[in-house]
Design a protein around this motif. Structure first.
Motif, mmCIF file in Angstrom:
data_model
loop_
_atom_site.group_PDB
_atom_site.id
_atom_site.type_symbol
_atom_site.label_atom_id
_atom_site.label_comp_id
_atom_site.label_asym_id
_atom_site.label_seq_id
_atom_site.Cartn_x
_atom_site.Cartn_y
_atom_site.Cartn_z
ATOM 1 N N MET A 106 0.835 -1.196 0.000
ATOM 2 C CA MET A 106 0.000 0.000 0.000
ATOM 3 C C MET A 106 0.877 1.256 0.000
ATOM 4 O O MET A 106 1.430 1.663 1.023
ATOM 5 N N PRO A 107 1.052 1.880 -1.178
ATOM 6 C CA PRO A 107 1.848 3.115 -1.262
ATOM 7 C C PRO A 107 1.223 4.227 -0.414
ATOM 8 O O PRO A 107 -0.003 4.360 -0.333
ATOM 9 N N GLN A 108 2.080 5.016 0.206
ATOM 10 C CA GLN A 108 1.649 6.149 1.022
ATOM 11 C C GLN A 108 1.897 7.458 0.270
ATOM 12 O O GLN A 108 2.814 7.542 -0.558
ATOM 13 N N PRO A 109 1.077 8.477 0.528
ATOM 14 C CA PRO A 109 1.277 9.752 -0.174
ATOM 15 C C PRO A 109 2.703 10.261 0.019
ATOM 16 O O PRO A 109 3.207 10.344 1.140
ATOM 17 N N SER A 110 3.359 10.564 -1.085
ATOM 18 C CA SER A 110 4.753 11.008 -1.060
ATOM 19 C C SER A 110 4.935 12.174 -2.021
ATOM 20 O O SER A 110 4.177 12.328 -2.978
ATOM 21 N N GLU A 111 5.964 12.954 -1.777
ATOM 22 C CA GLU A 111 6.268 14.061 -2.683
ATOM 23 C C GLU A 111 6.584 13.537 -4.086
ATOM 24 O O GLU A 111 6.223 14.140 -5.085
ATOM 25 N N HIS A 112 7.246 12.376 -4.132
ATOM 26 C CA HIS A 112 7.594 11.775 -5.422
ATOM 27 C C HIS A 112 7.734 10.270 -5.222
ATOM 28 O O HIS A 112 8.536 9.813 -4.409
ATOM 29 N N MET A 113 6.933 9.485 -5.941
ATOM 30 C CA MET A 113 7.034 8.031 -5.920
ATOM 31 C C MET A 113 7.841 7.608 -7.141
ATOM 32 O O MET A 113 7.420 7.797 -8.288
ATOM 33 N N LEU A 114 9.031 7.041 -6.905
ATOM 34 C CA LEU A 114 9.917 6.652 -7.993
ATOM 35 C C LEU A 114 10.557 5.306 -7.669
ATOM 36 O O LEU A 114 11.288 5.192 -6.681
ATOM 37 N N GLY A 115 10.273 4.308 -8.491
ATOM 38 C CA GLY A 115 10.860 2.998 -8.247
ATOM 39 C C GLY A 115 10.310 1.948 -9.190
ATOM 40 O O GLY A 115 9.635 2.261 -10.179
ATOM 41 N N VAL A 116 10.613 0.699 -8.873
ATOM 42 C CA VAL A 116 10.196 -0.423 -9.717
ATOM 43 C C VAL A 116 9.788 -1.616 -8.854
ATOM 44 O O VAL A 116 10.215 -1.733 -7.699
ATOM 45 N N GLN A 117 8.978 -2.476 -9.449
ATOM 46 C CA GLN A 117 8.812 -3.828 -8.931
ATOM 47 C C GLN A 117 9.157 -4.797 -10.054
ATOM 48 O O GLN A 117 8.639 -4.691 -11.165
ATOM 49 N N VAL A 118 10.044 -5.734 -9.731
ATOM 50 C CA VAL A 118 10.519 -6.733 -10.684
ATOM 51 C C VAL A 118 10.057 -8.101 -10.221
ATOM 52 O O VAL A 118 10.107 -8.410 -9.020
ATOM 53 N N TRP A 119 9.606 -8.925 -11.159
ATOM 54 C CA TRP A 119 9.308 -10.322 -10.863
ATOM 55 C C TRP A 119 10.443 -11.184 -11.397
ATOM 56 O O TRP A 119 10.814 -11.090 -12.581
ATOM 57 N N LEU A 120 10.993 -12.015 -10.509
ATOM 58 C CA LEU A 120 12.060 -12.947 -10.855
ATOM 59 C C LEU A 120 11.509 -14.361 -10.786
ATOM 60 O O LEU A 120 10.918 -14.750 -9.778
ATOM 61 N N ASN A 121 11.702 -15.126 -11.843
ATOM 62 C CA ASN A 121 11.170 -16.482 -11.890
ATOM 63 C C ASN A 121 11.949 -17.402 -10.955
ATOM 64 O O ASN A 121 13.159 -17.250 -10.774
ATOM 65 N N LEU A 122 11.237 -18.360 -10.370
ATOM 66 C CA LEU A 122 11.872 -19.427 -9.602
ATOM 67 C C LEU A 122 11.974 -20.674 -10.475
ATOM 68 O O LEU A 122 11.069 -20.955 -11.266
#
Length: 281
Positions: A106-122
């Protein structure tokens, strides 16, 4: 030494996921063979909390690892194993779903949201392994300082500096380059690895071309990789050993065969999805 060059450029496209989060899905189902062992990457870059505040309520995963890394912003996390945490500026959450986990982000209000989510296979042999979880705060990520350049090493070995996050089969690396101005960097790479980079902010020179924000490339095999920076920028570089295994993918669950995928959704319906307690990565 053979220099890595672009095999395929990519940018992704705007999308919406979770309960209504606006994001850029940079690659997914259609590019699995190019990015193997990586399955998907979502890119977040917004100064408007309305783009992300609805978040990703409780949902299942099986057969993958999720890597959430924020340059800026804050995301609250909670899962069915009792883990809770906050991913904040410069922090990372690396979760191995293994045999099954339910979690919410759950992202929280921020001045700037900058990033990634990566899925890595098993790999097939670890699809039903014990779930694992690791919160990595910014101060625990090794930092390498070069001329006008900072390199955070989340995983892998960068010029002798080893990141704390380890995945034994695909042996991935994850580097975050922050250019403070004009800079250049060259580092050695395993020619057997699939490697890609993505520009989170600013721009980078690679293979004789300029890649702007929200763009990147999967590279050809080679023994080294070089970048040039003419301005402040944030660039991530990820690589790993390809698994070259069959994939059966249904939403947040990735298995090897359709019967395995069917069983996963049957487990969800029957209340038997969670098979075992978790541990730390």
């Amino acid at each position: 030494m053979t220099e890595r060059v672009s095999r395929m450029d990519f940018r992704g496209s705007p999308g919406r996921d979770g309960a209504g989060v606006n994001l850029i899905r940079t690659f997914s189902h259609g590019e699995v063979r190019e990015f193997d062992p990586f399955l998907m990457m979502d890119y977040f870059n917004s100064k408007d909390p309305n783009d992300y505040i609805k978040g990703f309520p409780m949902h299942p995963h099986r057969g993958i690892e999720t890597i959430t890394y924020l340059v800026r912003g804050e995301i609250d996390h909670e899962d069915s194993l009792g883990n809770k945490g906050i991913i904040a500026d410069g922090s990372c959450q690396w979760m191995s779903a293994g045999s099954g986990i339910l979690h919410q982000e759950m992202p929280q209000p921020s001045e700037h949201m900058l990033g990634v989510q990566v899925w890595l296979n098993l790999p097939k042999k670890r699809k039903m392994s014990r779930p694992a979880y690791n919160d990595l705060t910014g101060e625990n990520i090794p930092l390498v300082e070069e001329d006008n350049l900072k390199v955070k090493v989340l995983a892998g070995d960068y010029k002798g500096t080893v990141g704390p996050l380890v995945e034994e089969d695909t042996e991935p690396f994850f580097y975050h380059f922050e250019a403070l101005g004009e800079a250049a960097v060259t580092f050695e790479t395993d020619p057997d690895y699939n490697i890609y980079f993505f520009v989170l902010e600013g721009e980078v020179e690679f293979d004789g071309r300029t890649y702007p924000m929200a763009s990147g490339a999967v590279t050809e095999a080679g023994h080294q990789m070089s970048f040039g920076f003419n301005q402040p920028a944030h660039v991530i570089v990820l690589g790993g050993r390809p698994l070259r295994e069959p994939i059966a993918w249904g939403g947040p669950i990735v298995m090897n065969t359709q019967p395995e995928l069917n069983q996963a959704f049957a487990d969800l319906r029957n209340g038997t999805f969670i098979k075992q307690s978790g541990t730390g990565i």
